[in-house]
Write a protein that holds these residues in place. Structure first.
Motif, PDB file in Angstrom:
ATOM      1  N   PRO A  11     -10.028  23.275  54.450  1.00  0.00           N
ATOM      2  CA  PRO A  11      -8.883  22.728  53.435  1.00  0.00           C
ATOM      3  C   PRO A  11      -9.454  22.130  52.019  1.00  0.00           C
ATOM      4  N   GLY A  12      -8.625  22.440  51.230  1.00  0.00           N
ATOM      5  CA  GLY A  12      -8.868  21.903  49.929  1.00  0.00           C
ATOM      6  C   GLY A  12      -9.845  22.564  48.995  1.00  0.00           C
ATOM      7  N   SER A  13     -10.590  23.699  49.612  1.00  0.00           N
ATOM      8  CA  SER A  13     -11.548  24.600  48.831  1.00  0.00           C
ATOM      9  C   SER A  13     -11.058  25.134  47.632  1.00  0.00           C
ATOM     10  N   THR A  14     -11.729  25.008  46.418  1.00  0.00           N
ATOM     11  CA  THR A  14     -11.089  25.531  45.159  1.00  0.00           C
ATOM     12  C   THR A  14     -11.434  27.035  45.221  1.00  0.00           C
ATOM     13  N   PHE A  15     -12.501  27.407  45.824  1.00  0.00           N
ATOM     14  CA  PHE A  15     -12.697  28.918  45.720  1.00  0.00           C
ATOM     15  C   PHE A  15     -11.672  29.655  46.519  1.00  0.00           C
ATOM     16  N   ALA A  16     -11.508  29.064  47.884  1.00  0.00           N
ATOM     17  CA  ALA A  16     -10.691  29.778  48.788  1.00  0.00           C
ATOM     18  C   ALA A  16      -9.178  29.689  48.148  1.00  0.00           C
ATOM     19  N   PHE A  17      -8.780  28.705  47.315  1.00  0.00           N
ATOM     20  CA  PHE A  17      -7.489  28.904  46.696  1.00  0.00           C
ATOM     21  C   PHE A  17      -7.269  29.966  45.825  1.00  0.00           C
ATOM     22  N   ARG A  18      -8.386  30.638  45.165  1.00  0.00           N
ATOM     23  CA  ARG A  18      -8.307  31.584  44.604  1.00  0.00           C
ATOM     24  C   ARG A  18      -7.829  32.744  45.206  1.00  0.00           C
ATOM     25  N   VAL A  19      -8.406  33.003  46.222  1.00  0.00           N
ATOM     26  CA  VAL A  19      -8.152  34.253  47.162  1.00  0.00           C
ATOM     27  C   VAL A  19      -6.776  34.082  47.713  1.00  0.00           C
ATOM     28  N   GLU A  20      -6.467  32.949  48.240  1.00  0.00           N
ATOM     29  CA  GLU A  20      -5.200  32.741  48.885  1.00  0.00           C
ATOM     30  C   GLU A  20      -4.123  32.973  47.785  1.00  0.00           C
ATOM     31  N   LEU A  21      -4.272  32.384  46.675  1.00  0.00           N
ATOM     32  CA  LEU A  21      -3.176  32.756  45.763  1.00  0.00           C
ATOM     33  C   LEU A  21      -3.049  34.226  45.258  1.00  0.00           C
ATOM     34  N   ALA A  22      -4.267  34.958  45.041  1.00  0.00           N
ATOM     35  CA  ALA A  22      -4.044  36.184  44.884  1.00  0.00           C
ATOM     36  C   ALA A  22      -3.328  37.025  45.998  1.00  0.00           C
ATOM     37  N   LEU A  23      -3.803  36.759  47.284  1.00  0.00           N
ATOM     38  CA  LEU A  23      -2.913  37.420  48.134  1.00  0.00           C
ATOM     39  C   LEU A  23      -1.606  36.897  48.329  1.00  0.00           C
ATOM     40  N   ILE A  24      -1.118  35.874  48.034  1.00  0.00           N
ATOM     41  CA  ILE A  24       0.302  35.315  48.084  1.00  0.00           C
ATOM     42  C   ILE A  24       1.082  36.306  46.994  1.00  0.00           C
ATOM     43  N   LEU A  25       0.480  36.403  45.734  1.00  0.00           N
ATOM     44  CA  LEU A  25       0.949  36.874  44.617  1.00  0.00           C
ATOM     45  C   LEU A  25       1.249  38.480  44.843  1.00  0.00           C
ATOM     46  N   LYS A  26       0.309  38.965  45.552  1.00  0.00           N
ATOM     47  CA  LYS A  26       0.554  40.433  46.067  1.00  0.00           C
ATOM     48  C   LYS A  26       1.306  40.694  47.235  1.00  0.00           C
ATOM     49  N   GLY A  27       1.984  39.274  47.865  1.00  0.00           N
ATOM     50  CA  GLY A  27       2.724  39.626  48.912  1.00  0.00           C
ATOM     51  C   GLY A  27       1.998  40.221  50.338  1.00  0.00           C
ATOM     52  N   ILE A  28       0.839  39.844  50.442  1.00  0.00           N
ATOM     53  CA  ILE A  28      -0.060  40.412  51.551  1.00  0.00           C
ATOM     54  C   ILE A  28      -0.055  39.327  52.532  1.00  0.00           C
ATOM     55  N   ASN A  29       0.516  39.908  53.814  1.00  0.00           N
ATOM     56  CA  ASN A  29       0.116  38.911  55.154  1.00  0.00           C
ATOM     57  C   ASN A  29      -1.394  38.759  55.536  1.00  0.00           C
ATOM     58  N   TYR A  30      -1.775  37.467  55.715  1.00  0.00           N
ATOM     59  CA  TYR A  30      -2.981  37.174  56.079  1.00  0.00           C
ATOM     60  C   TYR A  30      -2.995  36.094  57.091  1.00  0.00           C
ATOM     61  N   LYS A  31      -4.155  35.932  57.765  1.00  0.00           N
ATOM     62  CA  LYS A  31      -4.431  34.599  58.714  1.00  0.00           C
ATOM     63  C   LYS A  31      -5.453  34.044  58.417  1.00  0.00           C
ATOM     64  N   ILE A  32      -5.035  32.493  58.488  1.00  0.00           N
ATOM     65  CA  ILE A  32      -5.947  31.500  57.841  1.00  0.00           C
ATOM     66  C   ILE A  32      -6.937  31.010  58.938  1.00  0.00           C
ATOM     67  N   VAL A  33      -8.164  31.087  58.918  1.00  0.00           N
ATOM     68  CA  VAL A  33      -9.187  30.737  59.813  1.00  0.00           C
ATOM     69  C   VAL A  33     -10.062  29.532  59.090  1.00  0.00           C
TER      70      VAL A  33
END
Length: 218
Positions: A11-33
């Protein structure tokens, strides 16, 4: 068989935020662990045996463990240009912001606001300021955010929290008006607002202890 995509994060990871934002922008489904940094899972250690840190993006069992090495195999929202030269330019600036500019900013906090560290951070931020001023765009990607904007998200969001939490304020708006304008525009993007973690200001002592541990007394 559908793709399986997992994002190992905290939670709150600055670097993981980057990846999550890119995935959402591309409309890709993913699971958070979610990972516990004090008790890392066997999967995290297996997928990122070198740094043993988040984020790790696992695509059908294949791990990618650097936040700027975002898998671009999916179509949809383009975070990178198609032209090879333009793509290399975007990657260059994203890397500069990540490895030079942000590192200089972190060293300001690590040195408890030393003058030489502030001067170096201002020097690197001025390079970014000049780029925005010359190009005159709303974002680094023009009218839409791209990989450079994603890399610079630390400056737009987390920098202000660190300044407030430590009391070390060294990025005045009047000195960096283009960066300030860009950050305001970036934080107004709906998908960015949706992904950003809550704004929490850690105690100054906790923040300074973290930076001292990372950078020492130099």
């Amino acid at each position: 068989m559908a793709d399986e995509l997992k994002l190992y994060t905290t939670p709150g990871s600055t670097f993981a935020f980057r990846v999550e934002l890119a995935l959402i922008l591309k409309g890709i489904n993913y699971k958070i662990v979610e990972e516990n940094t004090k008790n890392k899972s066997a999967d995290l250690l297996k997928y990122n045996p070198v740094h043993k840190q988040v984020p790790v993006l696992v695509h059908n069992g294949n791990p990618i463990s650097e936040s700027l090495v975002i898998d671009d195999v999916w179509k949809g929202y383009p975070i990178l240009p198609q032209d090879p030269y333009e793509k290399s330019v975007v990657r260059f600036w994203a890397k500069f912001i990540d490895s030079t500019c942000i590192l200089a900013i972190l060293k300001v906090f690590g040195s408890n606001g030393a003058e030489h560290a502030i001067a170096e951070a201002h020097k690197q931020l001025q390079v970014v300021e000049n780029k925005l001023a010359v190009e005159g765009n709303k974002f680094f990607g023009g009218d839409n955010i791209n990989l450079i904007d994603i890399a610079a998200s630390f400056i737009a969001y987390w920098l202000g929290m660190l300044e407030e939490g430590t009391g070390i304020k060294f990025v005045p708006k009047d000195k960096f008006p283009k960066i300030t304008e860009w950050a305001d525009n970036f934080l107004k993007v709906e998908v960015v607002k949706d992904v950003l973690p809550p704004r929490v200001i850690p105690p100054k002592a906790q923040l300074l202890a973290f930076f001292k541990q990372r950078f020492g007394d130099s």
